[in-house]
Scaffold this motif. Sequence first.
Motif, PDB file in Angstrom:
ATOM      1  N   SER A  36       0.839  -1.180   0.000  1.00 29.64           N
ATOM      2  CA  SER A  36       0.000   0.000   0.000  1.00 29.64           C
ATOM      3  C   SER A  36       0.882   1.239   0.000  1.00 29.64           C
ATOM      4  O   SER A  36       1.850   1.326   0.740  1.00 29.64           O
ATOM      5  CB  SER A  36      -0.884  -0.008   1.245  1.00 29.64           C
ATOM      6  N   THR A  37       0.550   2.194  -0.865  1.00 26.34           N
ATOM      7  CA  THR A  37       1.346   3.424  -0.904  1.00 26.34           C
ATOM      8  C   THR A  37       0.789   4.479   0.049  1.00 26.34           C
ATOM      9  O   THR A  37       1.288   5.590   0.117  1.00 26.34           O
ATOM     10  CB  THR A  37       1.363   4.011  -2.330  1.00 26.34           C
ATOM     11  N   GLU A  38      -0.242   4.090   0.787  1.00 25.99           N
ATOM     12  CA  GLU A  38      -0.941   5.034   1.649  1.00 25.99           C
ATOM     13  C   GLU A  38      -0.008   5.696   2.664  1.00 25.99           C
ATOM     14  O   GLU A  38       0.023   6.921   2.799  1.00 25.99           O
ATOM     15  CB  GLU A  38      -2.010   4.246   2.395  1.00 25.99           C
ATOM     16  N   ALA A  39       0.753   4.867   3.391  1.00 27.89           N
ATOM     17  CA  ALA A  39       1.606   5.415   4.445  1.00 27.89           C
ATOM     18  C   ALA A  39       2.675   6.329   3.871  1.00 27.89           C
ATOM     19  O   ALA A  39       3.021   7.357   4.466  1.00 27.89           O
ATOM     20  CB  ALA A  39       2.240   4.285   5.246  1.00 27.89           C
ATOM     21  N   GLU A  40       3.199   5.958   2.682  1.00 31.26           N
ATOM     22  CA  GLU A  40       4.208   6.823   2.048  1.00 31.26           C
ATOM     23  C   GLU A  40       3.599   8.183   1.720  1.00 31.26           C
ATOM     24  O   GLU A  40       4.210   9.225   1.943  1.00 31.26           O
ATOM     25  CB  GLU A  40       4.715   6.196   0.747  1.00 31.26           C
ATOM     26  N   THR A  41       2.384   8.150   1.170  1.00 32.00           N
ATOM     27  CA  THR A  41       1.709   9.403   0.816  1.00 32.00           C
ATOM     28  C   THR A  41       1.477  10.243   2.067  1.00 32.00           C
ATOM     29  O   THR A  41       1.665  11.457   2.044  1.00 32.00           O
ATOM     30  CB  THR A  41       0.362   9.120   0.130  1.00 32.00           C
ATOM     31  N   LEU A  42       1.070   9.578   3.156  1.00 37.96           N
ATOM     32  CA  LEU A  42       0.822  10.305   4.402  1.00 37.96           C
ATOM     33  C   LEU A  42       2.092  10.982   4.898  1.00 37.96           C
ATOM     34  O   LEU A  42       2.073  12.136   5.324  1.00 37.96           O
ATOM     35  CB  LEU A  42       0.321   9.339   5.479  1.00 37.96           C
ATOM     36  N   ALA A  43       3.200  10.246   4.838  1.00 35.50           N
ATOM     37  CA  ALA A  43       4.462  10.810   5.326  1.00 35.50           C
ATOM     38  C   ALA A  43       4.867  12.012   4.483  1.00 35.50           C
ATOM     39  O   ALA A  43       5.335  13.029   4.999  1.00 35.50           O
ATOM     40  CB  ALA A  43       5.550   9.742   5.300  1.00 35.50           C
ATOM     41  N   ALA A  45       2.784  13.907   2.672  1.00 37.80           N
ATOM     42  CA  ALA A  45       1.815  14.985   2.854  1.00 37.80           C
ATOM     43  C   ALA A  45       2.103  15.772   4.121  1.00 37.80           C
ATOM     44  O   ALA A  45       1.952  16.985   4.157  1.00 37.80           O
ATOM     45  CB  ALA A  45       0.402  14.414   2.896  1.00 37.80           C
ATOM     46  N   LEU A  64      11.662   5.932   1.417  1.00 37.80           N
ATOM     47  CA  LEU A  64      10.474   5.237   1.905  1.00 37.80           C
ATOM     48  C   LEU A  64      10.076   4.142   0.938  1.00 37.80           C
ATOM     49  O   LEU A  64       9.792   3.020   1.322  1.00 37.80           O
ATOM     50  CB  LEU A  64       9.315   6.225   2.087  1.00 37.80           C
TER      51      LEU A  64
ATOM     52  N   VAL B 143       2.584   6.165  11.110  1.00 35.17           N
ATOM     53  CA  VAL B 143       2.911   7.404  10.396  1.00 35.17           C
ATOM     54  C   VAL B 143       1.924   8.509  10.780  1.00 35.17           C
ATOM     55  O   VAL B 143       2.309   9.653  11.025  1.00 35.17           O
ATOM     56  CB  VAL B 143       2.907   7.161   8.866  1.00 35.17           C
ATOM     57  N   TYR B 365      -5.204  17.537   8.949  1.00 32.06           N
ATOM     58  CA  TYR B 365      -4.031  16.691   8.829  1.00 32.06           C
ATOM     59  C   TYR B 365      -2.760  17.442   8.473  1.00 32.06           C
ATOM     60  O   TYR B 365      -1.785  17.353   9.184  1.00 32.06           O
ATOM     61  CB  TYR B 365      -4.238  15.554   7.834  1.00 32.06           C
TER      62      TYR B 365
END
Lengths: 168, 415
Positions: A36-43, A45, A64, B143, B365
């Motif tokens: 999932s690329t979600e956590a990378e995007t969150l970091a 953002a 990442l 995260v 956020y």
Amino acid sequence: MRALVWIIEDTWEATVTEAAVFLPRDADITLLHVASTEAETLATAARHGLLGRQPPAHAAAEPLRAISDQAAQQLLAEAHTRLGRPATLQARRGRVEHEVVAAAASMDILVLARDGDRARLGPRSLGPTARFVVDHAPCRILLIWPDVAPALTTIPPPRLPPPRPPTR
Amino acid sequence: MADALALALALVVLAATLGVAVARPPYLSEALAACGGAILLVIVGAVGLSAAGAAVRDLGPTVGFLAAMLLIAEGCRREGLFDAVGAVMARGAGASPRRLLAFAFVIAAAVTAVLSLDATIVLLTPVVFATAARMCTHAKPHVYACAHLANSASLLLPVSNLTNLLAFHAIKLSFTRFAALMVLPTIAAVGVEWVAFRHFFAVDLQRPRKAGTRPARPELPRFAVAVLALTLAGFALSSVVGIQPVWFAAAGAGAITVPALIRRAATPLELVRGTEPGFLTFVLGLGVIVQAASGNGLDTAVRAVLPTSGSLPDLLAIAGLSAILANLVNNLPATLMLVPVTAAAGTGPVLATLIGVNVGPNLTYVGSLATLLWRRVLHTEDTDVELGEFLRLGALTVPAGLVAATVLLWLALQA
């Protein structure tokens, strides 16, 4: 028979074991992991939220991605060893449920594990991701319980129908 | 120049500068935009040269303080503190994602409090991500925890957030008194986050992981830890010995930087980049632009809207309004607009402002609705993160965090 075995981090051992047991010997197996690329995007953002700061070179998004790729490769390699049969290893990235369905398009069967509540039988034993995959998979499905399936007694008793209004 | 026209112009320049900072066009840096805007406002007479100079001189020590703290954080990274922290987390978490989240909470709160929110976002987040990946668990809750705590835990010390440094400079409060008043609000804000996270990510966190090989006991870089400890001790003693905290920050920055220069572990150019001169210039430019707006009536407007007494309802109103403004225009401009007004009203109001501008950004956020919307517009296909998810998490943590922190601030002020 072309079989896709989708493994996720916490249940891959059971999934691979069951695939080895239930898939025919001549099955053409592909082991799939989707990062999932979600956590990378969150970091990333969060860094953009720091107004006015230029991202330093050593803190770019690339490390990442490298970390996540390496973890995926390692998992696939371990799963391959456990399977003990020839298999194609496939690592994908992106929105997990869509990637799994896309990968299943050219397959005869998809093997996956329940990813929700494992304590009782019922619809909650599928999390949102596996639910989407089960609902949309364009092939047959072998859906496994990662551990022993819960007892039948975990199904709640049927509710009594509401009392009818007295008829005259 | 007429006040109304000057105010309108200053607000337009402010909006344009923030627009550049959010959109980051490749041909125009935010520092250049802020300075250009400031110079334009001086030229047209929206702000006098002497007032602009005073604003820059007033911000100077704060910006210097920030530069020193950035150097210390960068030095800690160079000495391997963040890698060691990752090893501590991995070793402590074992096979449990829940324990990993607990470690991420404690460490992110500590890094934010001591080394500022930038260090948590830029230096700690990748380490937490890597630790979760190695543990084969979903990195998302961890995260998120870093991003949220970078805001919520940044209440504790004047050095935890640039907003605090700006307020700390504006009020006459000792370092230790600031920390003593903010310790309960910080605990409250972090506690609310913990409860909300455990609830929100319950499914992600319940799955135990197979225990892998236990990582070796990490070696904490003693030198970096010693420099940090001595710098903090200096901050704590600053009012006793009568030396401004900024000098202890400068000494700490020197202590951790000079040896690296001598053994050529860092080049002078890298160090200059480490202080983020572009960002420091941006802050100075922004200060002049906000000064132009404030001097032409914005401060009167703020004073008319913002309550100024130290009563609990007033403190709650100040924190709430500050949080809203921080989400509308980002927390830095919000602080520059609000602090001069609330600082005049006393310690309670200015600390309540900080609760608003520090905890508030978690609502959207990334700290600003503009940033958020702009990113959605830019990345229409980039749908791997649910917009609704971080708004829900923000809605779950921010109002409760604001109220809990403000009530405890009020209690601390009564003591």
